[in-house]
Design a protein around this motif. Sequence first.
Motif, PDB file in Angstrom:
ATOM      1  N   VAL A 194     -15.088  -2.389   9.047  1.00 22.98           N
ATOM      2  CA  VAL A 194     -14.656  -3.720   9.483  1.00 22.98           C
ATOM      3  C   VAL A 194     -13.927  -4.432   8.359  1.00 22.98           C
ATOM      4  O   VAL A 194     -12.853  -5.024   8.550  1.00 22.98           O
ATOM      5  CB  VAL A 194     -15.861  -4.561   9.957  1.00 22.98           C
ATOM      6  CG1 VAL A 194     -15.456  -6.028  10.146  1.00 22.98           C
ATOM      7  CG2 VAL A 194     -16.421  -3.991  11.251  1.00 22.98           C
ATOM      8  N   ASP A 195     -14.495  -4.372   7.170  1.00 22.21           N
ATOM      9  CA  ASP A 195     -13.903  -5.037   6.008  1.00 22.21           C
ATOM     10  C   ASP A 195     -12.517  -4.470   5.695  1.00 22.21           C
ATOM     11  O   ASP A 195     -11.593  -5.216   5.366  1.00 22.21           O
ATOM     12  CB  ASP A 195     -14.821  -4.867   4.793  1.00 22.21           C
ATOM     13  CG  ASP A 195     -14.409  -5.736   3.617  1.00 22.21           C
ATOM     14  OD1 ASP A 195     -14.277  -6.956   3.799  1.00 22.21           O
ATOM     15  OD2 ASP A 195     -14.203  -5.186   2.518  1.00 22.21           O
ATOM     16  N   PHE A 196     -12.369  -3.159   5.825  1.00 17.00           N
ATOM     17  CA  PHE A 196     -11.089  -2.506   5.566  1.00 17.00           C
ATOM     18  C   PHE A 196     -10.012  -3.037   6.514  1.00 17.00           C
ATOM     19  O   PHE A 196      -8.894  -3.373   6.098  1.00 17.00           O
ATOM     20  CB  PHE A 196     -11.231  -0.990   5.746  1.00 17.00           C
ATOM     21  CG  PHE A 196      -9.949  -0.223   5.562  1.00 17.00           C
ATOM     22  CD1 PHE A 196      -9.541   0.188   4.300  1.00 17.00           C
ATOM     23  CD2 PHE A 196      -9.152   0.089   6.655  1.00 17.00           C
ATOM     24  CE1 PHE A 196      -8.360   0.893   4.123  1.00 17.00           C
ATOM     25  CE2 PHE A 196      -7.963   0.801   6.490  1.00 17.00           C
ATOM     26  CZ  PHE A 196      -7.575   1.202   5.222  1.00 17.00           C
ATOM     27  N   ILE A 197     -10.353  -3.143   7.792  1.00 15.58           N
ATOM     28  CA  ILE A 197      -9.390  -3.609   8.793  1.00 15.58           C
ATOM     29  C   ILE A 197      -9.098  -5.096   8.628  1.00 15.58           C
ATOM     30  O   ILE A 197      -7.937  -5.517   8.625  1.00 15.58           O
ATOM     31  CB  ILE A 197      -9.916  -3.321  10.211  1.00 15.58           C
ATOM     32  CG1 ILE A 197      -9.991  -1.813  10.446  1.00 15.58           C
ATOM     33  CG2 ILE A 197      -9.028  -3.984  11.270  1.00 15.58           C
ATOM     34  CD1 ILE A 197     -10.623  -1.418  11.773  1.00 15.58           C
ATOM     35  N   VAL A 198     -10.150  -5.891   8.452  1.00 17.87           N
ATOM     36  CA  VAL A 198      -9.989  -7.343   8.343  1.00 17.87           C
ATOM     37  C   VAL A 198      -9.139  -7.720   7.131  1.00 17.87           C
ATOM     38  O   VAL A 198      -8.236  -8.567   7.221  1.00 17.87           O
ATOM     39  CB  VAL A 198     -11.365  -8.037   8.269  1.00 17.87           C
ATOM     40  CG1 VAL A 198     -11.209  -9.507   7.853  1.00 17.87           C
ATOM     41  CG2 VAL A 198     -12.076  -7.945   9.610  1.00 17.87           C
ATOM     42  N   LYS A 199      -9.400  -7.100   5.996  1.00 16.53           N
ATOM     43  CA  LYS A 199      -8.643  -7.434   4.787  1.00 16.53           C
ATOM     44  C   LYS A 199      -7.168  -7.120   4.949  1.00 16.53           C
ATOM     45  O   LYS A 199      -6.300  -7.856   4.474  1.00 16.53           O
ATOM     46  CB  LYS A 199      -9.215  -6.672   3.582  1.00 16.53           C
ATOM     47  CG  LYS A 199     -10.501  -7.274   3.042  1.00 16.53           C
ATOM     48  CD  LYS A 199     -10.974  -6.582   1.792  1.00 16.53           C
ATOM     49  CE  LYS A 199     -12.187  -7.268   1.195  1.00 16.53           C
ATOM     50  NZ  LYS A 199     -12.691  -6.579  -0.015  1.00 16.53           N
ATOM     51  N   ARG A 200      -6.866  -6.015   5.623  1.00 15.14           N
ATOM     52  CA  ARG A 200      -5.455  -5.645   5.826  1.00 15.14           C
ATOM     53  C   ARG A 200      -4.775  -6.651   6.767  1.00 15.14           C
ATOM     54  O   ARG A 200      -3.631  -7.036   6.531  1.00 15.14           O
ATOM     55  CB  ARG A 200      -5.352  -4.235   6.387  1.00 15.14           C
ATOM     56  CG  ARG A 200      -3.930  -3.736   6.482  1.00 15.14           C
ATOM     57  CD  ARG A 200      -3.872  -2.236   6.703  1.00 15.14           C
ATOM     58  NE  ARG A 200      -2.485  -1.758   6.752  1.00 15.14           N
ATOM     59  CZ  ARG A 200      -1.760  -1.704   7.867  1.00 15.14           C
ATOM     60  NH1 ARG A 200      -2.305  -2.055   9.019  1.00 15.14           N
ATOM     61  NH2 ARG A 200      -0.532  -1.271   7.846  1.00 15.14           N
ATOM     62  N   GLU A 226      -5.677  -9.787   7.278  1.00 18.00           N
ATOM     63  CA  GLU A 226      -5.568 -11.064   6.582  1.00 18.00           C
ATOM     64  C   GLU A 226      -4.453 -11.041   5.545  1.00 18.00           C
ATOM     65  O   GLU A 226      -3.746 -12.031   5.335  1.00 18.00           O
ATOM     66  CB  GLU A 226      -6.898 -11.426   5.930  1.00 18.00           C
ATOM     67  CG  GLU A 226      -7.986 -11.781   6.945  1.00 18.00           C
ATOM     68  CD  GLU A 226      -9.307 -12.097   6.288  1.00 18.00           C
ATOM     69  OE1 GLU A 226     -10.134 -12.789   6.933  1.00 18.00           O
ATOM     70  OE2 GLU A 226      -9.540 -11.665   5.146  1.00 18.00           O
ATOM     71  N   LYS A 227      -4.262  -9.887   4.892  1.00 15.93           N
ATOM     72  CA  LYS A 227      -3.207  -9.754   3.889  1.00 15.93           C
ATOM     73  C   LYS A 227      -1.831  -9.930   4.505  1.00 15.93           C
ATOM     74  O   LYS A 227      -0.981 -10.655   3.978  1.00 15.93           O
ATOM     75  CB  LYS A 227      -3.306  -8.389   3.222  1.00 15.93           C
ATOM     76  CG  LYS A 227      -2.176  -8.101   2.228  1.00 15.93           C
ATOM     77  CD  LYS A 227      -2.305  -6.705   1.635  1.00 15.93           C
ATOM     78  CE  LYS A 227      -1.135  -6.417   0.699  1.00 15.93           C
ATOM     79  NZ  LYS A 227      -1.234  -5.028   0.136  1.00 15.93           N
ATOM     80  N   TYR A 228      -1.603  -9.287   5.644  1.00 11.38           N
ATOM     81  CA  TYR A 228      -0.291  -9.335   6.276  1.00 11.38           C
ATOM     82  C   TYR A 228      -0.118 -10.563   7.163  1.00 11.38           C
ATOM     83  O   TYR A 228       1.003 -10.911   7.515  1.00 11.38           O
ATOM     84  CB  TYR A 228      -0.061  -8.072   7.107  1.00 11.38           C
ATOM     85  CG  TYR A 228       0.211  -6.857   6.262  1.00 11.38           C
ATOM     86  CD1 TYR A 228       1.486  -6.535   5.812  1.00 11.38           C
ATOM     87  CD2 TYR A 228      -0.839  -6.023   5.856  1.00 11.38           C
ATOM     88  CE1 TYR A 228       1.734  -5.443   5.022  1.00 11.38           C
ATOM     89  CE2 TYR A 228      -0.607  -4.913   5.051  1.00 11.38           C
ATOM     90  CZ  TYR A 228       0.669  -4.626   4.646  1.00 11.38           C
ATOM     91  OH  TYR A 228       0.915  -3.536   3.854  1.00 11.38           O
ATOM     92  N   ASN A 229      -1.217 -11.198   7.520  1.00 12.37           N
ATOM     93  CA  ASN A 229      -1.148 -12.351   8.410  1.00 12.37           C
ATOM     94  C   ASN A 229      -1.384 -13.655   7.658  1.00 12.37           C
ATOM     95  O   ASN A 229      -1.476 -14.708   8.266  1.00 12.37           O
ATOM     96  CB  ASN A 229      -2.186 -12.200   9.534  1.00 12.37           C
ATOM     97  CG  ASN A 229      -1.810 -13.018  10.748  1.00 12.37           C
ATOM     98  OD1 ASN A 229      -0.643 -13.224  11.030  1.00 12.37           O
ATOM     99  ND2 ASN A 229      -2.805 -13.492  11.471  1.00 12.37           N
ATOM    100  N   GLY A 230      -1.528 -13.541   6.341  1.00 11.44           N
ATOM    101  CA  GLY A 230      -1.823 -14.737   5.569  1.00 11.44           C
ATOM    102  C   GLY A 230      -0.617 -15.571   5.243  1.00 11.44           C
ATOM    103  O   GLY A 230      -0.713 -16.723   4.900  1.00 11.44           O
TER     104      GLY A 230
END
Length: 220
Positions: free
Chosen positions: A208-214, A216-220
């Motif tokens: 979950v953390d792997f997907i969420v961080k990616r 958030e990185k591209y959607n931030g």
Amino acid sequence: MTDIYRIAIDGPSGAGKSTVAKTVAKVLGIEYIDTGAMYRAIGLKMVRLGIPFVEDEALLKMLEETDIDFAYGKVFLDGEDVSGLIRTNEISKAASDCSAFKSVRVKLVEIQQGLGKKKSIIMEGRDICTVVLTDAEFKYFLTASAEERARRRYKELVEKDPSADYDDILRQINERDYNDSHREVDPLRQAEDAILIDSSDMSIDEVVDFIVKRVEKYNG
């Protein structure tokens, strides 16, 4: 990145796709699309209207007049919350029966694609990346070794049934993997642009953390 984005997850049985997708949806505040619930909703409508389980004009007409949506974790059929109504044994069988019809699959893919155009969603299955959301902003192929998936399933089952057999579970998983990857229509495969996640040595939280961080990185 736009305000609306799609996350697609494919992978074999027992890889944890549903659990991961539901958790990611909660963390990111987006809608989890339960594709299985959509077939149940169609099955419920067929039962209610007394439509025979054959692919004829009555079914086609019903599909034209059917809408399915998701909001706040609930399933809506033509505007009615049917979340509880679709979880009976009768509707489970109806869902299985209607899933064999090409017209039903085409209709549901159309609805699934439409949902992805009006709000951010996460969807998981066998052919989400390769057929349903081919242009999704985030695409993953979540897997784990057959042995690890069997171990997880065994751990889950043995608490309810002490007679559960690991070797039998492993055999079933290997059979399903073979069938899923060798079927004629939309076989299970990793999309070329999907990121591979092997969760054999990962916890659900780590995936979950792997997907969420990616995201958030591209959607931030």
